[in-house]
Write a protein that holds these residues in place. Structure first.
Motif, PDB file in Angstrom:
ATOM      1  N   PRO A  54      12.845  29.158  21.963  1.00  0.00           N
ATOM      2  CA  PRO A  54      11.759  28.251  22.356  1.00  0.00           C
ATOM      3  C   PRO A  54      10.515  28.379  21.479  1.00  0.00           C
ATOM      4  N   ALA A  55      10.674  28.416  20.185  1.00  0.00           N
ATOM      5  CA  ALA A  55       9.518  28.517  19.293  1.00  0.00           C
ATOM      6  C   ALA A  55       8.555  27.359  19.534  1.00  0.00           C
ATOM      7  N   ILE A  56       7.273  27.615  19.277  1.00  0.00           N
ATOM      8  CA  ILE A  56       6.233  26.596  19.442  1.00  0.00           C
ATOM      9  C   ILE A  56       5.960  25.952  18.085  1.00  0.00           C
ATOM     10  N   VAL A  57       6.082  24.638  18.032  1.00  0.00           N
ATOM     11  CA  VAL A  57       5.872  23.894  16.792  1.00  0.00           C
ATOM     12  C   VAL A  57       4.618  23.042  16.926  1.00  0.00           C
ATOM     13  N   SER A  58       3.670  23.249  16.024  1.00  0.00           N
ATOM     14  CA  SER A  58       2.507  22.365  15.962  1.00  0.00           C
ATOM     15  C   SER A  58       2.861  21.180  15.086  1.00  0.00           C
ATOM     16  N   CYS A  59       2.801  19.994  15.651  1.00  0.00           N
ATOM     17  CA  CYS A  59       3.087  18.765  14.924  1.00  0.00           C
ATOM     18  C   CYS A  59       1.776  18.017  14.683  1.00  0.00           C
ATOM     19  N   TYR A  60       1.860  16.774  14.310  1.00  0.00           N
ATOM     20  CA  TYR A  60       0.659  15.947  14.202  1.00  0.00           C
ATOM     21  C   TYR A  60       1.025  14.500  14.485  1.00  0.00           C
ATOM     22  N   ILE A  61       0.075  13.768  15.072  1.00  0.00           N
ATOM     23  CA  ILE A  61       0.243  12.340  15.283  1.00  0.00           C
ATOM     24  C   ILE A  61      -0.244  11.656  14.011  1.00  0.00           C
ATOM     25  N   PRO A  62       0.623  10.952  13.283  1.00  0.00           N
ATOM     26  CA  PRO A  62       0.213  10.399  11.993  1.00  0.00           C
ATOM     27  C   PRO A  62      -0.862   9.327  12.118  1.00  0.00           C
ATOM     28  N   ILE A  63      -1.780   9.327  11.169  1.00  0.00           N
ATOM     29  CA  ILE A  63      -2.788   8.274  11.072  1.00  0.00           C
ATOM     30  C   ILE A  63      -2.726   7.694   9.661  1.00  0.00           C
ATOM     31  N   GLY A  64      -3.052   6.434   9.542  1.00  0.00           N
ATOM     32  CA  GLY A  64      -3.069   5.798   8.233  1.00  0.00           C
ATOM     33  C   GLY A  64      -1.715   5.870   7.549  1.00  0.00           C
ATOM     34  N   ASP A  65      -1.710   6.387   6.327  1.00  0.00           N
ATOM     35  CA  ASP A  65      -0.500   6.429   5.511  1.00  0.00           C
ATOM     36  C   ASP A  65       0.237   7.766   5.576  1.00  0.00           C
ATOM     37  N   GLU A  66      -0.137   8.635   6.504  1.00  0.00           N
ATOM     38  CA  GLU A  66       0.536   9.930   6.609  1.00  0.00           C
ATOM     39  C   GLU A  66       2.010   9.759   6.926  1.00  0.00           C
ATOM     40  N   ALA A  67       2.825  10.659   6.419  1.00  0.00           N
ATOM     41  CA  ALA A  67       4.257  10.627   6.714  1.00  0.00           C
ATOM     42  C   ALA A  67       4.456  10.667   8.234  1.00  0.00           C
ATOM     43  N   ASP A  68       5.254   9.756   8.735  1.00  0.00           N
ATOM     44  CA  ASP A  68       5.426   9.577  10.174  1.00  0.00           C
ATOM     45  C   ASP A  68       6.366  10.636  10.751  1.00  0.00           C
ATOM     46  N   THR A  69       5.849  11.439  11.663  1.00  0.00           N
ATOM     47  CA  THR A  69       6.623  12.524  12.267  1.00  0.00           C
ATOM     48  C   THR A  69       6.995  12.255  13.728  1.00  0.00           C
ATOM     49  N   MET A  70       6.776  11.036  14.213  1.00  0.00           N
ATOM     50  CA  MET A  70       7.020  10.771  15.631  1.00  0.00           C
ATOM     51  C   MET A  70       8.497  10.960  15.993  1.00  0.00           C
ATOM     52  N   GLY A  71       9.391  10.451  15.156  1.00  0.00           N
ATOM     53  CA  GLY A  71      10.815  10.636  15.414  1.00  0.00           C
ATOM     54  C   GLY A  71      11.222  12.100  15.336  1.00  0.00           C
ATOM     55  N   LEU A  72      10.632  12.821  14.400  1.00  0.00           N
ATOM     56  CA  LEU A  72      10.895  14.254  14.273  1.00  0.00           C
ATOM     57  C   LEU A  72      10.442  14.991  15.527  1.00  0.00           C
ATOM     58  N   MET A  73       9.279  14.634  16.055  1.00  0.00           N
ATOM     59  CA  MET A  73       8.795  15.279  17.278  1.00  0.00           C
ATOM     60  C   MET A  73       9.722  15.010  18.452  1.00  0.00           C
ATOM     61  N   ASP A  74      10.214  13.776  18.551  1.00  0.00           N
ATOM     62  CA  ASP A  74      11.156  13.449  19.627  1.00  0.00           C
ATOM     63  C   ASP A  74      12.402  14.333  19.524  1.00  0.00           C
ATOM     64  N   ARG A  75      12.895  14.527  18.306  1.00  0.00           N
ATOM     65  CA  ARG A  75      14.092  15.357  18.113  1.00  0.00           C
ATOM     66  C   ARG A  75      13.815  16.814  18.477  1.00  0.00           C
ATOM     67  N   LEU A  76      12.688  17.336  18.028  1.00  0.00           N
ATOM     68  CA  LEU A  76      12.356  18.735  18.321  1.00  0.00           C
ATOM     69  C   LEU A  76      12.194  18.948  19.821  1.00  0.00           C
ATOM     70  N   HIS A  77      11.571  17.997  20.489  1.00  0.00           N
ATOM     71  CA  HIS A  77      11.403  18.100  21.942  1.00  0.00           C
ATOM     72  C   HIS A  77      12.771  18.102  22.635  1.00  0.00           C
ATOM     73  N   ALA A  78      13.656  17.214  22.192  1.00  0.00           N
ATOM     74  CA  ALA A  78      14.992  17.134  22.780  1.00  0.00           C
ATOM     75  C   ALA A  78      15.790  18.411  22.530  1.00  0.00           C
TER      76      ALA A  78
END
Length: 199
Positions: A54-78
């Motif tokens: 159960p490691a803790i991962v700090s992610c980020y909500i992308p803004i502007g042109d940042e690489a989009d990590t929303m799908g990655l966060m969904d996978r890590l949560h799952a």
């Protein structure tokens, strides 16, 4: 940029100049790759870093042109990872990291950044994913100039091992990111083409 530019007295001005060029590169990369890049990042995941739940991962909500990590966060949560998001406490200070799950409400603050509220539990992440403007082959990261991630990684690493993963488009790699003694190096870079470990 020549390699000797990484260690001279004009680092601050070099970073400013590089940021302008790097923003244009990232904007073009985002326009070119868009949702396809986000899907590839999610497919790659973070197993390459040798971490498990159960490691803790700090992610980020992308803004502007940042690489989009929303799908990655969904996978890590799952997969069972605990997720957190960075919170700006004060200029010149390290970030706080607060627990968050996809779908939970967020507060919008300056620059369009969205953060968990003060009622969310504060944690010390084991893995820190960070956006960036440019990176080089030695793991140095060009950020936005606030120094938030550098201060935060220095503080976290003083207490325990922490894995730092930059998230970017492949086009954001440069020959050399100007750096000073306080700049914290990345352990990995994650791009749509895969992950690369530094040093």
């Amino acid at each position: 940029m020549p390699s000797d530019a990484c260690a001279n007295s004009e680092i601050a001005s070099q970073k400013i100049a590089m940021r302008k060029a790097a923003k244009a590169v990232r904007k073009q990369a985002a326009a070119t790759h868009g949702a396809d890049a986000a899907q590839k990042l999610a497919e790659i995941g973070i197993a390459f870093a040798g971490v498990s739940t159960p490691a803790i991962v700090s992610c980020y909500i992308p803004i502007g042109d940042e690489a989009d990590t929303m799908g990655l966060m969904d996978r890590l949560h799952a997969q069972g990872f605990a997720l957190s998001l960075p919170v700006i406490v004060e200029k010149g200070q390290p970030l706080e990291f607060r627990i968050w799950k996809p779908g939970e409400p967020l507060n919008e603050v300056q620059w369009g950044i969205r953060e968990p509220g003060p009622d969310a539990d504060q944690v010390a992440p084991d893995i820190v994913l960070s956006p960036l403007l440019a990176f080089d082959a030695k793991g140095f990261r060009l950020g936005y100039g606030g120094g938030f991630y550098d201060r935060s990684l220095q503080q976290l690493r003083a207490d325990k091992p922490v894995i730092s993963i930059g998230v970017a488009y492949d086009e954001q790699r440069v020959d050399c990111v100007p750096h000073d003694t306080y700049d914290q190096r990345l352990d990995w870079i994650l791009t749509p083409s895969g992950a690369h470990k530094f040093g």
